[in-house]
Design a protein around this motif. Sequence first.
Motif: not given
Length: 250
Positions: A163-175
């Motif tokens: 959800t977080l990487t797909g919708v917002h493109g957060f890096n893994m640390a923030k995710t």
Amino acid sequence: MTWIEALILLGVGLFTGVINTLAGGGSLITLPLFIFMGLPSSEANATNRIGVFLQSLVAVGGFKSKGVSVFPYAFYVSITAVIGCIIGAYFAIDIKGPLFNKILAVVMVIVIILTVLKPYLAHKGTLEIFTPRRKLLTIVLFFFVGLYGGFIQAGVGFLIIATLTGVHGFNMAKTNSIKSFVIVCYTLVALGIFWWEDQIRWDYGLTLAAGNSAGGWIASRWSVGKDDKWIRIILIVTVVGLAIKLWFFG
């Protein structure tokens, strides 16, 4: 709980603590383990949350100490996740044991497929897209994440990452920072519900959590730069075997 059961839980907790640190998906082993040790499905599902909560709480502290946080966004998505969790937890309490075991077996296979394919890694997370529309979308999606997490928990981390990487493109640390905070929030509520309904076996849960903590501590100190290939292979073989046993003999 016998001393043999305590040793088994400590050993499996150590193993899954390493797995959770290097690859994720440890609940796919610990939840069936509780069932095979004789706990009713609802108690196994509830008791498994103790280790999940403590691990996530430690992770939140670790990310905070490194200055990684996404507030107030993490708080907003946690609110809807908690609402979903309340519904999912009560559904988990009411469902019959044999049906729960079959649902868990199917979920285990699906999560293992996601683990192999790693679809959530298709988005590299190098460019954050943080518009009001996307924030609203994730707030809604996290209701369903919480619904699933309250019901069964196993593999919820993969859903959050997707959800977080797909919708917002957060890096893994923030995710992972958001993931840990959300899991702490809704798992605390789930534990409260399961405790109120007298579903938690604290002796089993705390013993497993002790092993989890030790495994996480060990893995965190030698995992940097290590390939998780063999951990994933072991996880896949183990979970598939447990899923087959749950489906046919659970």
